[in-house]
Scaffold this motif. Sequence first.
Motif, PDB file in Angstrom:
ATOM      1  N   LYS A  44      34.647  57.660  10.434  1.00  0.00           N
ATOM      2  CA  LYS A  44      34.174  59.176  10.259  1.00  0.00           C
ATOM      3  C   LYS A  44      33.966  59.758   8.690  1.00  0.00           C
ATOM      4  O   LYS A  44      32.763  60.088   8.559  1.00  0.00           O
ATOM      5  N   SER A  45      34.861  59.054   8.112  1.00  0.00           N
ATOM      6  CA  SER A  45      34.782  59.503   6.641  1.00  0.00           C
ATOM      7  C   SER A  45      33.745  58.697   5.924  1.00  0.00           C
ATOM      8  O   SER A  45      32.816  59.343   5.119  1.00  0.00           O
ATOM      9  N   THR A  46      33.504  57.624   6.192  1.00  0.00           N
ATOM     10  CA  THR A  46      32.118  56.810   5.942  1.00  0.00           C
ATOM     11  C   THR A  46      30.879  57.474   6.324  1.00  0.00           C
ATOM     12  O   THR A  46      30.098  57.515   5.269  1.00  0.00           O
ATOM     13  N   LEU A  47      30.525  57.818   7.426  1.00  0.00           N
ATOM     14  CA  LEU A  47      29.584  58.422   7.999  1.00  0.00           C
ATOM     15  C   LEU A  47      29.378  59.713   7.145  1.00  0.00           C
ATOM     16  O   LEU A  47      28.219  60.227   6.807  1.00  0.00           O
ATOM     17  N   ALA A  48      30.308  60.640   7.320  1.00  0.00           N
ATOM     18  CA  ALA A  48      30.168  61.976   6.591  1.00  0.00           C
ATOM     19  C   ALA A  48      29.858  62.087   5.028  1.00  0.00           C
ATOM     20  O   ALA A  48      29.114  62.637   4.584  1.00  0.00           O
TER      21      ALA A  48
ATOM     22  N   ALA B  48      45.937  76.739  18.569  1.00  0.00           N
ATOM     23  CA  ALA B  48      44.624  76.735  18.067  1.00  0.00           C
ATOM     24  C   ALA B  48      43.996  75.288  18.202  1.00  0.00           C
ATOM     25  O   ALA B  48      44.870  74.222  18.695  1.00  0.00           O
ATOM     26  N   ILE B  49      42.974  75.151  18.437  1.00  0.00           N
ATOM     27  CA  ILE B  49      42.324  73.673  18.732  1.00  0.00           C
ATOM     28  C   ILE B  49      41.837  73.191  17.334  1.00  0.00           C
ATOM     29  O   ILE B  49      41.162  73.722  16.812  1.00  0.00           O
ATOM     30  N   VAL B  50      42.758  72.084  17.009  1.00  0.00           N
ATOM     31  CA  VAL B  50      42.518  71.592  15.698  1.00  0.00           C
ATOM     32  C   VAL B  50      42.064  69.933  16.160  1.00  0.00           C
ATOM     33  O   VAL B  50      42.914  69.227  16.814  1.00  0.00           O
ATOM     34  N   LEU B  51      40.713  69.661  15.642  1.00  0.00           N
ATOM     35  CA  LEU B  51      40.242  68.501  15.770  1.00  0.00           C
ATOM     36  C   LEU B  51      40.325  67.178  14.889  1.00  0.00           C
ATOM     37  O   LEU B  51      40.349  67.725  13.804  1.00  0.00           O
ATOM     38  N   HIS B  52      40.598  66.235  15.187  1.00  0.00           N
ATOM     39  CA  HIS B  52      40.620  64.939  14.375  1.00  0.00           C
ATOM     40  C   HIS B  52      39.179  64.406  14.023  1.00  0.00           C
ATOM     41  O   HIS B  52      38.301  63.841  14.678  1.00  0.00           O
ATOM     42  N   ALA B  53      38.741  65.272  12.996  1.00  0.00           N
ATOM     43  CA  ALA B  53      37.163  65.170  12.810  1.00  0.00           C
ATOM     44  C   ALA B  53      36.901  65.263  11.230  1.00  0.00           C
ATOM     45  O   ALA B  53      37.462  66.218  10.509  1.00  0.00           O
ATOM     46  N   SER B  54      35.624  64.716  10.798  1.00  0.00           N
ATOM     47  CA  SER B  54      34.849  65.021   9.668  1.00  0.00           C
ATOM     48  C   SER B  54      33.724  65.869   9.765  1.00  0.00           C
ATOM     49  O   SER B  54      33.201  65.792  11.158  1.00  0.00           O
ATOM     50  N   VAL B  55      33.329  66.791   8.884  1.00  0.00           N
ATOM     51  CA  VAL B  55      32.192  67.727   9.372  1.00  0.00           C
ATOM     52  C   VAL B  55      31.455  67.804   7.921  1.00  0.00           C
ATOM     53  O   VAL B  55      31.742  67.767   6.909  1.00  0.00           O
ATOM     54  N   VAL B  56      30.211  67.800   8.247  1.00  0.00           N
ATOM     55  CA  VAL B  56      29.263  68.059   7.161  1.00  0.00           C
ATOM     56  C   VAL B  56      28.305  69.169   7.374  1.00  0.00           C
ATOM     57  O   VAL B  56      28.186  69.556   8.857  1.00  0.00           O
TER      58      VAL B  56
ATOM     59  N   PHE C 152      32.005  65.071  13.400  1.00  0.00           N
ATOM     60  CA  PHE C 152      32.287  63.537  13.875  1.00  0.00           C
ATOM     61  C   PHE C 152      33.613  63.257  14.310  1.00  0.00           C
ATOM     62  O   PHE C 152      34.685  63.324  13.436  1.00  0.00           O
ATOM     63  N   LEU C 153      33.713  63.046  15.715  1.00  0.00           N
ATOM     64  CA  LEU C 153      35.229  62.772  16.319  1.00  0.00           C
ATOM     65  C   LEU C 153      35.351  61.274  16.300  1.00  0.00           C
ATOM     66  O   LEU C 153      34.500  60.499  16.792  1.00  0.00           O
ATOM     67  N   GLY C 154      36.438  60.795  16.285  1.00  0.00           N
ATOM     68  CA  GLY C 154      36.944  59.609  16.373  1.00  0.00           C
ATOM     69  C   GLY C 154      38.358  59.082  15.868  1.00  0.00           C
ATOM     70  O   GLY C 154      38.874  59.861  14.979  1.00  0.00           O
ATOM     71  N   ASP C 155      38.864  58.005  16.269  1.00  0.00           N
ATOM     72  CA  ASP C 155      40.228  57.442  15.880  1.00  0.00           C
ATOM     73  C   ASP C 155      40.179  57.200  14.456  1.00  0.00           C
ATOM     74  O   ASP C 155      39.131  56.837  13.763  1.00  0.00           O
TER      75      ASP C 155
END
Length: 321
Positions: free
Chosen positions: A142-146, A117-125, A134-137
């Motif tokens: 990411k969490s603040t923006l989401a 599977a493709i699992v991304l390190h991302a927050s999603v709204v 939102f992708l990022g280290d």
Amino acid sequence: MYRIFNVLIESNIPLPELPEIQAGTPSFFFVLQAPSSEAGLQPQWIHHWRDHDDQITISCGRIGDAYLLRFPDLADFYIARQGTAIECYPAAGTSGESIRHLLLDQVMPRSIAQQGAIVLHASVVLIGGKAVAFLGDSGWGKSTLATSLHEKGYPLLTDDCVMLTQHAGTLNCIPGYAGARLWPDSLAHIAPQQRGLTAVSHYSSKQRLAMPETEHLPDQEIQLGALFVLNDPAQSTMAEKVTSEPVSGVAAIMELTRHSFHLDISDRKVLAMQFDALGQRVKAGLPMYRLSYPRRHVLLGEVQRVITGITLHDSTGSDRT
């Protein structure tokens, strides 16, 4: 039994961060061993992930046809070759919150990714009925923006992990689980009136913010509206503008690869399968943008306007500033 992404996991301890499921067939089985248990596991190390100070944060090794994920001074996770059985051998003093955090935010995404599977390190709204990721280290905001978008009325679907899928030419995603993990300064600015916060782990001051309005959504695929790659905060400390530009082709594939979860990075078969899948998704017209902005809370409103403007109104993929 609980649900994460679109799979079920049976556990010998409660996992309150996940929705509990009453019926179904689990794909994963998790067993927490007593802290005094001695796993006696001697792996052949494959790879070590390091932080910005070059300290090892995660090590992956093989033990026969199985894997070991070691989080130094915290816990060892023994993962069966097919990923279905996971045992945790915690170090003395590792809290229950820390064990669940490592399991849900590191071990499970990597185990699922090892299955192709493709699992991304991302927050999603959710914006305009579509998922915006939102992708990022870690530590890039990411969490603040989401969460700031969530406070403006856009439901937060997941804080750290999302599965990227494609069916009949449509790009979709499946959130990991609802909730947000924020540092105290971000919480104070974005959600100062929140109650019911819980600790993420014993070794971090981050707090977990529950999202009860989205945590029981069905495990359905949600159409992807846009994907934003956040810039390195260290590269924008002197910038005053919020800018975005389209990312496509090879550059898009490389960004997706960089921000994907992996277990065995030496497994060429799995890596080739994932790389091919990423290429297909980019070819299908993955709407990706690079988002650059200074990490100052006062500018979050402008960042939100750029994101919603692109997601709701801009279908041309043209540059924005």
